[in-house]
Motif scaffolding. Structure first.
Motif, mmCIF file in Angstrom:
data_model
loop_
_atom_site.group_PDB
_atom_site.id
_atom_site.type_symbol
_atom_site.label_atom_id
_atom_site.label_comp_id
_atom_site.label_asym_id
_atom_site.label_seq_id
_atom_site.Cartn_x
_atom_site.Cartn_y
_atom_site.Cartn_z
ATOM 1 N N VAL A 210 5.291 -6.804 4.226
ATOM 2 C CA VAL A 210 5.144 -5.690 3.287
ATOM 3 C C VAL A 210 6.030 -5.918 2.065
ATOM 4 C CG1 VAL A 210 4.382 -3.837 4.816
ATOM 5 C CG2 VAL A 210 6.804 -4.411 4.716
ATOM 6 N N ALA A 211 5.657 -5.249 0.961
ATOM 7 C CA ALA A 211 6.420 -5.352 -0.288
ATOM 8 C C ALA A 211 6.275 -4.050 -1.057
ATOM 9 C CB ALA A 211 5.933 -6.540 -1.122
ATOM 10 N N GLY A 212 7.126 -3.859 -2.058
ATOM 11 C CA GLY A 212 7.064 -2.654 -2.880
ATOM 12 C C GLY A 212 7.428 -1.410 -2.088
ATOM 13 N N ASP A 213 6.799 -0.285 -2.416
ATOM 14 C CA ASP A 213 7.099 0.974 -1.733
ATOM 15 C C ASP A 213 6.736 0.946 -0.255
ATOM 16 O OD1 ASP A 213 8.192 2.190 -3.919
ATOM 17 O OD2 ASP A 213 6.413 3.329 -4.475
ATOM 18 N N ALA A 214 5.858 0.055 0.143
ATOM 19 C CA ALA A 214 5.550 -0.093 1.569
ATOM 20 C C ALA A 214 6.759 -0.623 2.326
ATOM 21 C CB ALA A 214 4.366 -1.039 1.762
ATOM 22 N N LEU A 215 7.609 -1.361 1.623
ATOM 23 C CA LEU A 215 8.827 -1.914 2.232
ATOM 24 C C LEU A 215 10.023 -1.001 2.009
ATOM 25 C CD1 LEU A 215 10.588 -4.132 3.518
ATOM 26 C CD2 LEU A 215 10.648 -5.263 1.270
ATOM 27 N N HIS A 216 10.317 -0.669 0.769
ATOM 28 C CA HIS A 216 11.577 0.007 0.438
ATOM 29 C C HIS A 216 11.383 1.253 -0.424
ATOM 30 C CE1 HIS A 216 10.739 -2.143 -3.224
ATOM 31 N NE2 HIS A 216 11.004 -3.317 -2.675
ATOM 32 N N PRO A 217 10.645 2.256 0.052
ATOM 33 C CA PRO A 217 10.563 3.495 -0.736
ATOM 34 C C PRO A 217 11.959 4.061 -0.959
ATOM 35 C CG PRO A 217 9.837 3.884 1.524
ATOM 36 C CD PRO A 217 9.992 2.406 1.367
ATOM 37 N N MET A 218 12.243 4.425 -2.197
ATOM 38 C CA MET A 218 13.584 4.913 -2.547
ATOM 39 C C MET A 218 13.469 6.030 -3.568
ATOM 40 S SD MET A 218 14.888 1.728 -4.965
ATOM 41 C CE MET A 218 14.229 0.451 -3.907
ATOM 42 N N THR A 219 14.530 6.793 -3.729
ATOM 43 C CA THR A 219 14.547 7.831 -4.755
ATOM 44 C C THR A 219 14.660 7.164 -6.126
ATOM 45 O OG1 THR A 219 16.953 8.079 -4.660
ATOM 46 C CG2 THR A 219 15.637 9.451 -3.160
ATOM 47 N N PRO A 220 14.259 7.857 -7.195
ATOM 48 C CA PRO A 220 14.209 7.214 -8.523
ATOM 49 C C PRO A 220 15.521 7.246 -9.293
ATOM 50 C CG PRO A 220 13.316 9.418 -8.663
ATOM 51 C CD PRO A 220 13.667 9.212 -7.206
ATOM 52 N N ASP A 221 16.624 7.543 -8.625
ATOM 53 C CA ASP A 221 17.862 7.884 -9.335
ATOM 54 C C ASP A 221 18.554 6.725 -10.048
ATOM 55 O OD1 ASP A 221 18.057 10.803 -8.488
ATOM 56 O OD2 ASP A 221 17.857 9.786 -6.565
ATOM 57 N N ILE A 222 18.216 5.471 -9.713
ATOM 58 C CA ILE A 222 18.761 4.340 -10.481
ATOM 59 C C ILE A 222 17.632 3.531 -11.118
ATOM 60 C CG2 ILE A 222 20.905 4.194 -9.144
ATOM 61 C CD1 ILE A 222 19.710 1.763 -7.683
ATOM 62 N N GLY A 223 16.414 4.079 -11.061
ATOM 63 C CA GLY A 223 15.286 3.453 -11.751
ATOM 64 C C GLY A 223 14.904 2.084 -11.236
ATOM 65 N N GLN A 224 15.060 1.856 -9.921
ATOM 66 C CA GLN A 224 14.837 0.507 -9.402
ATOM 67 C C GLN A 224 13.613 0.353 -8.498
ATOM 68 O OE1 GLN A 224 16.106 -2.569 -9.804
ATOM 69 N NE2 GLN A 224 17.336 -1.864 -11.517
ATOM 70 N N GLY A 225 12.851 1.421 -8.251
ATOM 71 C CA GLY A 225 11.693 1.304 -7.372
ATOM 72 C C GLY A 225 10.683 0.282 -7.863
ATOM 73 N N GLY A 226 10.206 0.463 -9.090
ATOM 74 C CA GLY A 226 9.251 -0.477 -9.671
ATOM 75 C C GLY A 226 9.860 -1.835 -9.939
ATOM 76 N N ASP B 231 0.795 -1.218 0.000
ATOM 77 C CA ASP B 231 0.000 0.000 0.000
ATOM 78 C C ASP B 231 0.833 1.277 0.000
ATOM 79 O OD1 ASP B 231 0.656 -1.108 2.476
ATOM 80 O OD2 ASP B 231 -1.024 -0.226 3.528
ATOM 81 N N GLY B 232 2.029 1.214 -0.588
ATOM 82 C CA GLY B 232 2.793 2.412 -0.892
ATOM 83 C C GLY B 232 3.497 3.067 0.275
ATOM 84 N N VAL B 233 3.982 4.282 0.034
ATOM 85 C CA VAL B 233 4.830 4.960 1.019
ATOM 86 C C VAL B 233 4.078 5.326 2.291
ATOM 87 C CG1 VAL B 233 6.467 5.864 -0.680
ATOM 88 C CG2 VAL B 233 4.426 7.185 -0.127
ATOM 89 N N ASN B 234 2.772 5.455 2.199
ATOM 90 C CA ASN B 234 1.963 5.763 3.391
ATOM 91 C C ASN B 234 1.287 4.505 3.928
ATOM 92 O OD1 ASN B 234 2.454 8.636 3.261
ATOM 93 N ND2 ASN B 234 1.074 8.682 1.508
ATOM 94 N N SER B 235 1.981 3.412 3.888
ATOM 95 C CA SER B 235 1.432 2.092 4.180
ATOM 96 C C SER B 235 0.858 1.953 5.589
ATOM 97 C CB SER B 235 2.520 1.034 3.973
ATOM 98 O OG SER B 235 2.104 -0.229 4.443
ATOM 99 N N VAL B 236 -0.393 1.481 5.652
ATOM 100 C CA VAL B 236 -1.025 1.145 6.924
ATOM 101 C C VAL B 236 -0.352 -0.082 7.535
ATOM 102 C CG1 VAL B 236 -3.188 0.364 8.004
ATOM 103 C CG2 VAL B 236 -3.240 2.137 6.249
ATOM 104 N N VAL B 237 0.011 -1.029 6.674
ATOM 105 C CA VAL B 237 0.619 -2.278 7.154
ATOM 106 C C VAL B 237 2.035 -2.027 7.666
ATOM 107 C CG1 VAL B 237 1.210 -4.656 6.568
ATOM 108 C CG2 VAL B 237 -0.798 -3.583 5.527
ATOM 109 N N ALA B 238 2.809 -1.211 6.962
ATOM 110 C CA ALA B 238 4.159 -0.888 7.437
ATOM 111 C C ALA B 238 4.108 -0.227 8.807
ATOM 112 C CB ALA B 238 4.871 0.021 6.429
ATOM 113 N N LYS B 239 3.134 0.630 9.005
ATOM 114 C CA LYS B 239 2.956 1.267 10.311
ATOM 115 C C LYS B 239 2.624 0.228 11.367
ATOM 116 C CE LYS B 239 0.462 5.049 12.566
ATOM 117 N NZ LYS B 239 -0.560 6.129 12.394
#
Length: 414
Positions: A292-308, A158-166
């Motif tokens: 958790v998975a995706g941005d809920a786990l590892h939100p990162m800057t886009p500078d190496i294009g690896q978020g998605g 559920d992304g960077v504002n993840s309820v589950v990560a919280k």
């Protein structure tokens, strides 16, 4: 209303849909809860690197997306200050896991391809999660419409504002002090720039462009605002004019030409946030039957294009680890059965967490450092970057993408 599910995934983004599709390929049903009324198509496009293509092939949609997107030959990194090309790295060289492959994929096509392969009814739209609770070995998911869903496994995508990560006690992602404009330009007669990824760095900002196909070009521009205000400008006309003003004295005029050709509806701006990488080493990637998975786990800057790309890796590895746990036969009876199944799920999610900790740490750290160095306006750092680090930074893009998440293996039920 109460519902019962074996696996509930919160978030129908890249990580959530990949995990659901991976489980489906392995014969396991899941329910994906999405707060929006439809698939959320934000960001226009994303670079899909070698590691992500292996994940897409594992879930069976790689060739479908290849046929619609141009393969990128290489990256050309140029200093905004001098106008000189600092590095050119070709992408068709071989790495540890085979030949490199990079394409700029339209986010809409990616999400639609993932959703299309799922059984009807897998995604439940307009389903906003408001809280999570526990009942014995089950998790209770409360929705804003009053629905309560009981589940054996809860996965937060559920992304960077993840309820589950919280719920797992992760701290909120922190603001990097940088903003990023991302946009898409369409050229009906063809853009004519060829299949290359152009990067520009220095003077306090970082920018670049790369094609998705013959007629569409994705571009980005990141910088550090003078104020501490984390809320970016939302007016696309002002955003476009801001970028053009910053590029006014740029030696290379191609970036400016592409920005000028961009329709206002195709421009968005977001603050760049990331999770402190050390949280990956000791945080709760999983706890019991929750992860958790995706941005809920590892939100990162886009500078190496690896978020998605990392989200796609997560989905394949998580589906494999979870299926291994769920498909093993539980031979104990009655109340002990639930306990045994819970333990198997817990072990499976711990295995997933162990595989993703260091990888997530590595990607978050690399992304942050690359962005910091490339965007810097420090004279000393600029000197070392333009003369020494530029080739190293360009090659890091390939090094971090030289990763294989593995196949969706057939799981033994024994």
């Amino acid at each position: 209303m109460e519902l019962a599910q074996d696996v509930v995934i919160i978030g129908a983004g890249i990580a959530g849909l990949t995990t659901s599709l991976g489980l489906h390929r392995l014969g396991i049903k899941s329910l994906v809860l999405e707060s929006s009324s439809d698939l959320r198509i934000t960001g226009f496009a994303l670079s899909i690197w070698t590691n992500a293509w292996k994940a897409l092939d594992a879930i069976g949609i790689g060739d479908y997306l290849r046929n619609q997107h141009e393969r990128i030959d290489g990256v050309i990194a140029t200093s905004t200050i001098t106008g000189q090309m600092g590095a050119q790295v070709f992408f068709k060289n071989k790495g540890k896991h085979g030949e490199h492959e990079v394409r700029c994929v339209k986010r809409k096509l990616l999400l639609e391809a993932l959703a299309h392969e799922l059984p009807h009814g897998t995604i439940r739209f307009s389903s906003k999660v408001v809280s999570i609770d526990q009942s014995g070995y089950l998790k209770l998911v409360y929705l804003d419409d009053g629905t309560i869903i009981k589940t054996k496994v809860l996965i937060g995508c559920d992304g960077v504002n993840s309820v589950v990560a919280k719920w797992l006690d992760f701290n909120e992602p922190v603001f990097t002090g940088r903003l990023a404009i991302r946009a898409y330009a369409n050229f009906e007669g063809g853009h004519g720039y060829g299949p290359n990824f152009f990067q520009f760095f220095g003077n306090g900002f970082r920018s670049g462009f790369l094609p998705s196909d013959d007629t569409s070009m994705y571009w980005f521009f990141s910088w550090s605002p003078n104020t501490s205000d984390k809320k970016p400008e939302e007016n696309p006309a002002k955003l476009k004019q801001f970028v053009l003003s910053k590029l006014e004295n740029a030696v290379d005029k191609h970036m400016r030409t592409i920005v000028e050709a961009t329709e206002l509806d195709n421009i968005v701006c977001n603050p760049l946030r990331y999770r402190h990488p050390w949280e990956m080493l000791w945080g709760n990637v999983s706890k019991g039957n929750v992860c958790v998975a995706g941005d809920a786990l590892h939100p990162m800057t886009p500078d190496i294009g690896q978020g998605g790309c990392a989200a796609l890796e997560d989905g394949v590895i998580l589906a494999r680890c979870l299926a291994e746990a769920l498909k093993k036969q539980v031979i104990v009876e009655n109340e002990e059965r639930d306990k045994e199944e819970y333990k198997r799920i817990e072990v499976g999610l711990k295995k997933y967490a162990a595989e993703r900790r260091w990888r997530s740490f590595e990607l978050i750290t690399t992304s942050y450092l690359v962005g910091f160095i490339q965007q810097s306006d420090s004279k000393l750092l600029n000197f070392f970057r333009d003369r020494i680090l530029v080739k190293f930074l360009a090659r890091l893009l390939l090094k971090r993408s030289d990763f294989d998440c593995g196949k969706l293996n057939n799981i033994s039920s024994a």
